[in-house]
Design an enzyme around this catalytic site. Structure first.
Site, PDB file in Angstrom:
ATOM      1  N   GLU A 280      57.417  26.273   3.183  1.00 24.38           N
ATOM      2  CA  GLU A 280      56.355  25.278   3.399  1.00 24.38           C
ATOM      3  C   GLU A 280      56.227  24.361   2.186  1.00 24.38           C
ATOM      4  O   GLU A 280      55.976  23.165   2.320  1.00 24.38           O
ATOM      5  CB  GLU A 280      55.000  25.954   3.666  1.00 24.38           C
ATOM      6  CG  GLU A 280      54.961  26.778   4.934  1.00 24.38           C
ATOM      7  CD  GLU A 280      55.435  26.004   6.150  1.00 24.38           C
ATOM      8  OE1 GLU A 280      54.954  24.882   6.373  1.00 24.38           O
ATOM      9  OE2 GLU A 280      56.311  26.518   6.879  1.00 24.38           O
ATOM     10  N   TRP A 283      58.788  21.863   2.608  1.00 24.05           N
ATOM     11  CA  TRP A 283      58.375  20.815   3.572  1.00 24.05           C
ATOM     12  C   TRP A 283      57.541  19.756   2.837  1.00 24.05           C
ATOM     13  O   TRP A 283      57.664  18.565   3.076  1.00 24.05           O
ATOM     14  CB  TRP A 283      57.512  21.413   4.691  1.00 24.05           C
ATOM     15  CG  TRP A 283      58.284  21.844   5.896  1.00 24.05           C
ATOM     16  CD1 TRP A 283      58.547  23.124   6.273  1.00 24.05           C
ATOM     17  CD2 TRP A 283      58.887  20.997   6.898  1.00 24.05           C
ATOM     18  NE1 TRP A 283      59.280  23.136   7.448  1.00 24.05           N
ATOM     19  CE2 TRP A 283      59.494  21.840   7.846  1.00 24.05           C
ATOM     20  CE3 TRP A 283      58.973  19.619   7.078  1.00 24.05           C
ATOM     21  CZ2 TRP A 283      60.173  21.358   8.963  1.00 24.05           C
ATOM     22  CZ3 TRP A 283      59.659  19.125   8.200  1.00 24.05           C
ATOM     23  CH2 TRP A 283      60.251  19.985   9.115  1.00 24.05           C
ATOM     24  N   TRP A 311      52.026   2.710  23.964  1.00 23.69           N
ATOM     25  CA  TRP A 311      50.938   3.682  23.936  1.00 23.69           C
ATOM     26  C   TRP A 311      49.755   3.127  24.730  1.00 23.69           C
ATOM     27  O   TRP A 311      49.621   1.918  24.904  1.00 23.69           O
ATOM     28  CB  TRP A 311      50.499   3.952  22.493  1.00 23.69           C
ATOM     29  CG  TRP A 311      51.582   4.489  21.612  1.00 23.69           C
ATOM     30  CD1 TRP A 311      52.376   3.777  20.758  1.00 23.69           C
ATOM     31  CD2 TRP A 311      52.015   5.852  21.504  1.00 23.69           C
ATOM     32  NE1 TRP A 311      53.273   4.613  20.116  1.00 23.69           N
ATOM     33  CE2 TRP A 311      53.069   5.898  20.562  1.00 23.69           C
ATOM     34  CE3 TRP A 311      51.620   7.047  22.117  1.00 23.69           C
ATOM     35  CZ2 TRP A 311      53.722   7.078  20.210  1.00 23.69           C
ATOM     36  CZ3 TRP A 311      52.273   8.226  21.754  1.00 23.69           C
ATOM     37  CH2 TRP A 311      53.308   8.233  20.824  1.00 23.69           C
ATOM     38  N   ASN A 346      47.163  24.634  10.197  1.00 22.83           N
ATOM     39  CA  ASN A 346      48.395  23.900  10.509  1.00 22.83           C
ATOM     40  C   ASN A 346      48.771  23.958  11.993  1.00 22.83           C
ATOM     41  O   ASN A 346      49.138  22.943  12.585  1.00 22.83           O
ATOM     42  CB  ASN A 346      49.548  24.433   9.652  1.00 22.83           C
ATOM     43  CG  ASN A 346      50.842  23.688   9.937  1.00 22.83           C
ATOM     44  OD1 ASN A 346      50.907  22.466   9.787  1.00 22.83           O
ATOM     45  ND2 ASN A 346      51.855  24.393  10.394  1.00 22.83           N
ATOM     46  N   TRP A 364      49.993   7.501  17.564  1.00 23.40           N
ATOM     47  CA  TRP A 364      49.858   8.492  16.487  1.00 23.40           C
ATOM     48  C   TRP A 364      49.154   7.927  15.260  1.00 23.40           C
ATOM     49  O   TRP A 364      48.505   8.657  14.511  1.00 23.40           O
ATOM     50  CB  TRP A 364      51.237   9.069  16.105  1.00 23.40           C
ATOM     51  CG  TRP A 364      52.250   8.047  15.653  1.00 23.40           C
ATOM     52  CD1 TRP A 364      53.132   7.371  16.435  1.00 23.40           C
ATOM     53  CD2 TRP A 364      52.487   7.588  14.304  1.00 23.40           C
ATOM     54  NE1 TRP A 364      53.905   6.511  15.675  1.00 23.40           N
ATOM     55  CE2 TRP A 364      53.528   6.632  14.367  1.00 23.40           C
ATOM     56  CE3 TRP A 364      51.930   7.891  13.069  1.00 23.40           C
ATOM     57  CZ2 TRP A 364      54.020   5.976  13.240  1.00 23.40           C
ATOM     58  CZ3 TRP A 364      52.417   7.241  11.939  1.00 23.40           C
ATOM     59  CH2 TRP A 364      53.444   6.302  12.025  1.00 23.40           C
ATOM     60  N   TRP A 387      52.214  13.795  11.646  1.00 21.63           N
ATOM     61  CA  TRP A 387      51.910  13.002  12.843  1.00 21.63           C
ATOM     62  C   TRP A 387      53.182  12.502  13.505  1.00 21.63           C
ATOM     63  O   TRP A 387      53.313  12.537  14.728  1.00 21.63           O
ATOM     64  CB  TRP A 387      50.964  11.839  12.493  1.00 21.63           C
ATOM     65  CG  TRP A 387      49.549  12.319  12.562  1.00 21.63           C
ATOM     66  CD1 TRP A 387      48.780  12.760  11.519  1.00 21.63           C
ATOM     67  CD2 TRP A 387      48.753  12.492  13.748  1.00 21.63           C
ATOM     68  NE1 TRP A 387      47.562  13.187  11.985  1.00 21.63           N
ATOM     69  CE2 TRP A 387      47.504  13.032  13.339  1.00 21.63           C
ATOM     70  CE3 TRP A 387      48.961  12.254  15.099  1.00 21.63           C
ATOM     71  CZ2 TRP A 387      46.482  13.329  14.253  1.00 21.63           C
ATOM     72  CZ3 TRP A 387      47.941  12.545  16.004  1.00 21.63           C
ATOM     73  CH2 TRP A 387      46.724  13.067  15.587  1.00 21.63           C
TER      74      TRP A 387
HETATM   75  C1  LIG Z   1      49.476  16.311  12.106  1.00 16.76           C
HETATM   76  C2  LIG Z   1      49.544  16.997  10.756  1.00 16.76           C
HETATM   77  C3  LIG Z   1      48.904  16.427   9.663  1.00 16.76           C
HETATM   78  C4  LIG Z   1      48.960  17.048   8.398  1.00 16.76           C
HETATM   79  N1  LIG Z   1      48.337  16.455   7.332  1.00 16.76           N
HETATM   80  C5  LIG Z   1      48.424  17.014   6.097  1.00 16.76           C
HETATM   81  C6  LIG Z   1      47.819  16.406   4.965  1.00 16.76           C
HETATM   82  O1  LIG Z   1      47.227  15.331   5.054  1.00 16.76           O
HETATM   83  N2  LIG Z   1      47.906  17.050   3.761  1.00 16.76           N
HETATM   84  C7  LIG Z   1      48.569  18.244   3.616  1.00 16.76           C
HETATM   85  O2  LIG Z   1      48.617  18.789   2.504  1.00 16.76           O
HETATM   86  N3  LIG Z   1      49.179  18.816   4.663  1.00 16.76           N
HETATM   87  C8  LIG Z   1      49.123  18.256   5.903  1.00 16.76           C
HETATM   88  N4  LIG Z   1      49.722  18.880   6.972  1.00 16.76           N
HETATM   89  C9  LIG Z   1      50.515  20.104   6.724  1.00 16.76           C
HETATM   90  C10 LIG Z   1      49.741  21.440   6.846  1.00 16.76           C
HETATM   91  O3  LIG Z   1      49.023  21.473   8.045  1.00 16.76           O
HETATM   92  C11 LIG Z   1      48.787  21.710   5.685  1.00 16.76           C
HETATM   93  O4  LIG Z   1      49.462  21.534   4.457  1.00 16.76           O
HETATM   94  C12 LIG Z   1      48.284  23.164   5.724  1.00 16.76           C
HETATM   95  O5  LIG Z   1      47.619  23.403   6.934  1.00 16.76           O
HETATM   96  C13 LIG Z   1      47.354  23.403   4.554  1.00 16.76           C
HETATM   97  O6  LIG Z   1      46.843  24.696   4.573  1.00 16.76           O
HETATM   98  P1  LIG Z   1      47.242  25.756   3.459  1.00 16.76           P
HETATM   99  O7  LIG Z   1      47.054  25.173   2.116  1.00 16.76           O
HETATM  100  O8  LIG Z   1      46.519  27.028   3.757  1.00 16.76           O
HETATM  101  O9  LIG Z   1      48.792  25.897   3.731  1.00 16.76           O
HETATM  102  P2  LIG Z   1      49.851  27.056   3.406  1.00 16.76           P
HETATM  103  O10 LIG Z   1      50.364  27.522   4.730  1.00 16.76           O
HETATM  104  O11 LIG Z   1      49.345  28.059   2.473  1.00 16.76           O
HETATM  105  O12 LIG Z   1      51.054  26.235   2.739  1.00 16.76           O
HETATM  106  C14 LIG Z   1      51.153  26.040   1.318  1.00 16.76           C
HETATM  107  C15 LIG Z   1      51.270  24.588   0.992  1.00 16.76           C
HETATM  108  O13 LIG Z   1      52.482  24.041   1.493  1.00 16.76           O
HETATM  109  C16 LIG Z   1      52.269  22.678   1.892  1.00 16.76           C
HETATM  110  N5  LIG Z   1      52.546  22.579   3.322  1.00 16.76           N
HETATM  111  C17 LIG Z   1      52.384  23.535   4.252  1.00 16.76           C
HETATM  112  N6  LIG Z   1      52.795  23.098   5.455  1.00 16.76           N
HETATM  113  C18 LIG Z   1      53.222  21.839   5.282  1.00 16.76           C
HETATM  114  C19 LIG Z   1      53.777  20.851   6.144  1.00 16.76           C
HETATM  115  N7  LIG Z   1      54.000  21.081   7.436  1.00 16.76           N
HETATM  116  N8  LIG Z   1      54.090  19.655   5.627  1.00 16.76           N
HETATM  117  C20 LIG Z   1      53.899  19.394   4.319  1.00 16.76           C
HETATM  118  N9  LIG Z   1      53.383  20.279   3.456  1.00 16.76           N
HETATM  119  C21 LIG Z   1      53.057  21.492   3.921  1.00 16.76           C
HETATM  120  C22 LIG Z   1      50.818  22.348   1.580  1.00 16.76           C
HETATM  121  O14 LIG Z   1      50.771  21.763   0.303  1.00 16.76           O
HETATM  122  C23 LIG Z   1      50.172  23.725   1.585  1.00 16.76           C
HETATM  123  O15 LIG Z   1      48.992  23.803   0.836  1.00 16.76           O
HETATM  124  C24 LIG Z   1      49.683  18.265   8.248  1.00 16.76           C
HETATM  125  C25 LIG Z   1      50.316  18.835   9.363  1.00 16.76           C
HETATM  126  C26 LIG Z   1      50.250  18.204  10.602  1.00 16.76           C
HETATM  127  C27 LIG Z   1      50.947  18.836  11.773  1.00 16.76           C
END
Ligand SMILES: Cc1cc2nc3c(=O)[nH]c(=O)nc-3n(C[C@H](O)[C@H](O)[C@H](O)COP(=O)(O)OP(=O)(O)OC[C@H]3O[C@@H](n4cnc5c(N)ncnc54)[C@H](O)[C@@H]3O)c2cc1C
Length: 473
Positions: A280, A283, A311, A346, A364, A387
Site C-alpha cells: 500500500e 501504491w 457522463w 479504503n 468522477w 477515482w
Molecule cells: C476513490 C479513492 C480516493 C482516495 N483518496 C485518498 C486520499 O485523498 N488520500 C489518501 O491518502 N489516500 C486516498 N485513497 C487511498 C486509501 O483509501 C487511503 O490511503 C486509506 O484508506 C487510508 O487509511 P489508512 O491510513 O488506515 O491506510 P492503510 O491501509 O494503513 O495504508 C497505509 C498507507 O498507505 C497509503 N495507501 C493505502 N492505500 C492506498 C491507495 N490505494 N493509494 C494510495 N495510497 C494508499 C496511505 O498513505 C495509507 O495511510 C483513496 C482511495 C480511493 C479508492
C-alpha cells in the site's frame, strides 16, 4: 555544498523534527537554522477543506511549543511564498533555503518561482527527496519510461530498495542544537484564522500534548498501536467494521511520519500483513510518480480517449450521494462516516466511487472534488488515482465492464451489517440478511426501516448503461 552561517528550512508538508531530510541537511551545513512555515494565500484562495486547515494549525502550534521547549521557535508568516520566502531570507540575513521536494503541479511551479527569486539575490536553494523512498524517474521500465502499470512498478521498486536498503532507508537525524534561538525572532506568528478559517472549537488546549497527542507524537502512537495488528492486516484490511488499518493517512499526507520510518517499521514487523502494508505504501508512491510524470491527470483522464465520455448530471442524485441518502445502505453508511469524521475506509472509497460513476453515471471529477473538500487525508495524487481507478479512466484501472455490486460488496465485507448499523441507525433493527438490501418491490420493508430512503436507481440497469457509455466512446 557550501557552509552557511544561517539558513531557513521551509516546511510545507513535513511537519516533524525527526528523520527529516531538509532539516538534517540544513543543520549539517549551517551555523544556525530557522524553521519557517508560510500560510500560502495563493493556494488557499477558495480552499474548502477546513479539516485540513485545522489539522495543520494544530500541528504547527504543537511544533512551535516543542521548539520553544528547546529554546527555539517555528516562524509562521502569511503571504505568497514567491515573495514571502525571499523577503524573509533578506530580513533574517540567511544565505540558503532548504526544503523537501513536492510533486504536485502547482507546488512545482511555486517552488521554481521561489528558487528563481532567491537566486536573483544570491541566496542558495537546496531541495531534497523526503516524502517518498523513490521519486520522479528513479523507477523506470525496461524501455526507460515511467511505469503506467502498478505490478511491474512495485516489483522494480522492491528491487531498487533491496539494491541498497541501508541508503534508501537511512534515518536523517537533524542536529537540533543548530536551531536558532527564539530571541532572534520577535514577530508574532500568523494563523489561518486571519484568512477567515475557523479555529478548532475551543482552540488547541495549552496542555494538548498531555491530553491528546498531536502531529508526530500521534503518528508514533498510531504506529505503536498498529504494531499489534499489522500481522493480520492482509485479512482484516477490507472489513470496515474492524480497526484493521493503520489510520496513518493524514500523517503521511502532512509528513508527521517519514516514509523511511514506515518502511523500516515493516521490516521490524515482517509478516504477510507487513508485506501487504508495504504494498500500500508503494501504491502511495506509484500515484505520486504518476502525478509527477503524467501531470495531465490532474485535469483529465489518464487515458485521454475517456475525456469524451458522456457522463450524466443529476443534481439531486449527487446531493443524495454526498449526504448518504441513496437507498444503498453500504454507500450511505460510508458517506455518512466521511461527512462525520473526515475519513473513509479504503474498501468503501472504492464502493462509493464506483457507485457514483457506474450507478449514478456522474463524472468522477465531481466525486474527486467532494472527497478533496471532506477528507482529512486528502492527497491529490492518491485521490485522483483512486477515482480514476474506480471510474476506469486511469492507469492500471479497474476495466469498465467490471462494475462492483454495492449489495454483494456489503454482504462480503460487512457480513453482519455492523458498520451499516453504526452509521445508518434507521436500519439498526434489521437482521444480517436484510440489512444489505432493505427494499422489496413497492417500497421498503415495513418494519425496522423507518426514515430510510428508497433506492435512487436500479443497479442492474445502470451497470448496463455504464458499460454502453464506455463502449460508445
Ligand atoms: C476513490 C479513492 C480516493 C482516495 N483518496 C485518498 C486520499 O485523498 N488520500 C489518501 O491518502 N489516500 C486516498 N485513497 C487511498 C486509501 O483509501 C487511503 O490511503 C486509506 O484508506 C487510508 O487509511 P489508512 O491510513 O488506515 O491506510 P492503510 O491501509 O494503513 O495504508 C497505509 C498507507 O498507505 C497509503 N495507501 C493505502 N492505500 C492506498 C491507495 N490505494 N493509494 C494510495 N495510497 C494508499 C496511505 O498513505 C495509507 O495511510 C483513496 C482511495 C480511493 C479508492
Amino acid at each position: 555544498m557550501s557552509r552557511y552561517s544561517r539558513s531557513l528550512v521551509w516546511l510545507r508538508r513535513d511537519y516533524r523534527l525527526s528523520d527529516h531530510r531538509a532539516l538534517f541537511e540544513a543543520c549539517a551545513h549551517s551555523g544556525e537554522v530557522i524553521p519557517v512555515f508560510v500560510i500560502d494565500e495563493v493556494l488557499l484562495k477558495g480552499f474548502k477543506n477546513i479539516r485540513q486547515v485545522q489539522f495543520i494549525q494544530s500541528v504547527l502550534d504543537d511544533l512551535d511549543t516543542r521548539l520553544q521547549e528547546r529554546g527555539s521557535r517555528l516562524l509562521v508568516v502569511r503571504g505568497n511564498p514567491a515573495h514571502a520566502i525571499p523577503e524573509l531570507a533578506a530580513k533574517l540575513r540567511v544565505q540558503a533555503v532548504f526544503l523537501n521536494h513536492d510533486y504536485e503541479p502547482m507546488a512545482k511551479l511555486r517552488d521554481a518561482h521561489v528558487e528563481r527569486e532567491l537566486r536573483k539575490t544570491g541566496v542558495a536553494f537546496h531541495s531534497f527527496k523526503d516524502q517518498v523512498i523513490f521519486e520522479r524517474r528513479e523507477i523506470l521500465s525496461g524501455g526507460g519510461s515511467p511505469y503506467k502499470v502498478f505490478t511491474p512498478y512495485s516489483r522494480a521498486w522492491l528491487k531498487a530498495l533491496e539494491s541498497n536498503r541501508a541508503e534508501h532507508l537511512k534515518e536523517y537525524r537533524p542536529d537540533l542544537k543548530k536551531l536558532v534561538s527564539k530571541d532572534l525572532i520577535r514577530d508574532r506568528n500568523a494563523r489561518f484564522s486571519e484568512l477567515g478559517f475557523p479555529e478548532l472549537a475551543g482552540g488547541v488546549p495549552s496542555d494538548a500534548r498531555a491530553e491528546r497527542k498531536v502531529g508526530e507524537e500521534e503518528a508514533k502512537a498510531l504506529l505503536k498501536r498498529f504494531s499489534k495488528s499489522i500481522a493480520s492486516y492482509k485479512t482484516d484490511r477490507d472489513f470496515p467494521a474492524i480497526e484493521g488499518t493503520s489510520r496513518l493517512s493524514v500523517h503521511f499526507r502532512f509528513g508527521t511520519i517519514s516514509p523511511r520510518q514506515a518502511v523500516r517499521f515493516c521490516a521490524e514487523h515482517m509478516s504477510e500483513g507487513a508485506k501487504t502494508w508495504l504494498n500500500e505504501l508503494i501504491w502511495r508512491e506509484f500515484y505520486m510518480m504518476i502525478l509527477d510524470q503524467y501531470p495531465h491527470v490532474e485535469k483529465g483522464a489518464f487515458k485521454p480517449e475517456y475525456d469524451s465520455l458522456k457522463w450524466e448530471w443529476n443534481r439531486e442524485h449527487f446531493k443524495a450521494w454526498c449526504e448518504g441518502r441513496t437507498g444503498f445502505p453500504i454507500v450511505d453508511a460510508a458517506m455518512r462516516q466521511l461527512n462525520e469524521t473526515g475519513w473513509m475506509h479504503n474498501r468503501l472509497r472504492m464502493i462509493v466511487a464506483m457507485f457514483l460513476t457506474k450507478d449514478l453515471l456522474i463524472h468522477w471529477q465531481e466525486g474527486e472534488k467532494y472527497f478533496a473538500e471532506q477528507l482529512f487525508d486528502h492527497e491529490l495524487s492518491a485521490n485522483n488515482g483512486g477515482w480514476q481507478w474506480s471510474a476506469s479512466t486511469g492507469c492500471d484501472a479497474q476495466p469498465y465492464f467490471r462494475v462492483m455490486n454495492p449489495v454483494s460488496q456489503s454482504e462480503r465485507f460487512d457480513p453482519k451489517g455492523e458498520f451499516i448499523k453504526k452509521w445508518v441507525p434507521e436500519l439498526k433493527n434489521l437482521d444480517a440478511k436484510r440489512i444489505h438490501w432493505p427494499h422489496e418491490e413497492g417500497g421498503l420493508f415495513s418494519s425496522g426501516t423507518q426514515g430510510y430512503v428508497e433506492p435512487l436507481v436500479d443497479h442492474k440497469e445502470q451497470r448496463l448503461k455504464a458499460i454502453k457509455m464506455f463502449k460508445k466512446d
